[in-house]
Design a protein around this motif. Structure first.
Motif, PDB file in Angstrom:
ATOM      1  N   PHE A  22       0.842  -1.190   0.000  1.00  0.00           N
ATOM      2  CA  PHE A  22       0.000   0.000   0.000  1.00  0.00           C
ATOM      3  C   PHE A  22       0.882   1.247   0.000  1.00  0.00           C
ATOM      4  O   PHE A  22       1.778   1.371   0.833  1.00  0.00           O
ATOM      5  CB  PHE A  22      -0.907   0.017   1.232  1.00  0.00           C
ATOM      6  N   CYS A  23       0.608   2.139  -0.934  1.00  0.00           N
ATOM      7  CA  CYS A  23       1.356   3.390  -1.031  1.00  0.00           C
ATOM      8  C   CYS A  23       0.499   4.535  -0.510  1.00  0.00           C
ATOM      9  O   CYS A  23      -0.708   4.593  -0.768  1.00  0.00           O
ATOM     10  CB  CYS A  23       1.756   3.667  -2.474  1.00  0.00           C
ATOM     11  N   HIS A  24       1.141   5.441   0.194  1.00  0.00           N
ATOM     12  CA  HIS A  24       0.443   6.610   0.703  1.00  0.00           C
ATOM     13  C   HIS A  24       0.304   7.638  -0.415  1.00  0.00           C
ATOM     14  O   HIS A  24       1.260   7.907  -1.139  1.00  0.00           O
ATOM     15  CB  HIS A  24       1.203   7.219   1.883  1.00  0.00           C
ATOM     16  N   THR A  25      -0.889   8.196  -0.559  1.00  0.00           N
ATOM     17  CA  THR A  25      -1.140   9.252  -1.546  1.00  0.00           C
ATOM     18  C   THR A  25      -1.763  10.432  -0.817  1.00  0.00           C
ATOM     19  O   THR A  25      -2.087  10.341   0.371  1.00  0.00           O
ATOM     20  CB  THR A  25      -2.112   8.788  -2.656  1.00  0.00           C
ATOM     21  N   GLU A  26      -1.979  11.513  -1.524  1.00  0.00           N
ATOM     22  CA  GLU A  26      -2.620  12.681  -0.903  1.00  0.00           C
ATOM     23  C   GLU A  26      -4.065  12.390  -0.507  1.00  0.00           C
ATOM     24  O   GLU A  26      -4.652  13.114   0.273  1.00  0.00           O
ATOM     25  CB  GLU A  26      -2.543  13.897  -1.830  1.00  0.00           C
ATOM     26  N   HIS A  27      -4.638  11.305  -1.031  1.00  0.00           N
ATOM     27  CA  HIS A  27      -6.018  10.927  -0.722  1.00  0.00           C
ATOM     28  C   HIS A  27      -6.085   9.716   0.204  1.00  0.00           C
ATOM     29  O   HIS A  27      -7.121   9.068   0.304  1.00  0.00           O
ATOM     30  CB  HIS A  27      -6.794  10.628  -2.012  1.00  0.00           C
ATOM     31  N   GLY A  28      -4.999   9.363   0.847  1.00  0.00           N
ATOM     32  CA  GLY A  28      -4.955   8.186   1.722  1.00  0.00           C
ATOM     33  C   GLY A  28      -4.141   7.080   1.069  1.00  0.00           C
ATOM     34  O   GLY A  28      -3.369   7.312   0.143  1.00  0.00           O
ATOM     35  N   TYR A  29      -4.341   5.867   1.543  1.00  0.00           N
ATOM     36  CA  TYR A  29      -3.576   4.732   1.018  1.00  0.00           C
ATOM     37  C   TYR A  29      -4.286   4.105  -0.162  1.00  0.00           C
ATOM     38  O   TYR A  29      -5.510   4.116  -0.243  1.00  0.00           O
ATOM     39  CB  TYR A  29      -3.356   3.683   2.112  1.00  0.00           C
TER      40      TYR A  29
END
Length: 180
Positions: free
Chosen positions: A114-121
């Motif tokens: 799981f990668c973290h993004t500006e909208h969550g994971y």
């Protein structure tokens, strides 16, 4: 006269440390190798709530919940072990999650990345493997990943690279194993 020279030297030193290319940065405190035959996660981390929500959507997880007659909202966290890792930048951590309990195989482990993004994971890769290794090499700003599986007579390694949205396979190698 001596203070301005020291300040200038300190400034140059701090700039040189910030200019280190991403491909050579290492975070030695992170676990980068996972093996289905060992205790998979040695540096465990708590799984974020939004990662658990995404795991509930996985078919294998859904089937295990149905088999155990467990409502999705009561997904046991004991079915997973997780390790925090920085796959791209030193900001929020990404997570490698391994299946435990009814989701753990004998010699093959289900891994979710799981990668973290500006909208969550977001789920960036899910695949079964005997071994998972996070490389120090970067592609499109993310670390490369290798997963290997082993049959009775063959070892297959698949390398994954970031395509801008998720990890995709870019190279597969297989070779015969010597008789045991």
């Amino acid at each position: 006269m001596r203070i301005p020279v020291l300040l200038a030297a300190g400034l140059m030193l701090s700039i040189s440390f910030k200019a280190v290319p991403q491909s050579t940065q290492t975070l030695g405190h992170e676990q980068t190798e996972f093996n289905a035959e060992d205790e998979t996660v040695k540096k465990s981390a708590e799984i974020p709530v939004d990662v658990l929500a995404l795991l509930r959507l996985d078919e294998r997880v859904k089937n295990a919940l149905e088999d155990g007659k467990i409502p999705p909202g009561e997904l046991p966290t004991s079915w997973f072990s997780a390790s925090a890792i920085h796959l791209s930048d030193p900001g929020e951590p990404d997570f490698i999650v391994a299946g435990e309990g009814p989701l753990k195989g004998d010699v093959v482990e289900g891994f979710w990345i799981f990668c973290h993004t500006e909208h969550g994971y977001k789920l960036a890769l899910h695949a079964p493997a005997h071994q998972l290794v996070v490389s120090e090499t970067y592609w499109n700003g993310y670390r490369e990943i290798e997963m290997s599986t082993e049959s009775a007579n063959e070892l297959t390694t698949v390398s994954f690279r970031w395509d801008g949205k998720r990890y995709v396979d870019f190279q597969e190698k297989s070779h015969k194993l010597k008789s045991r």
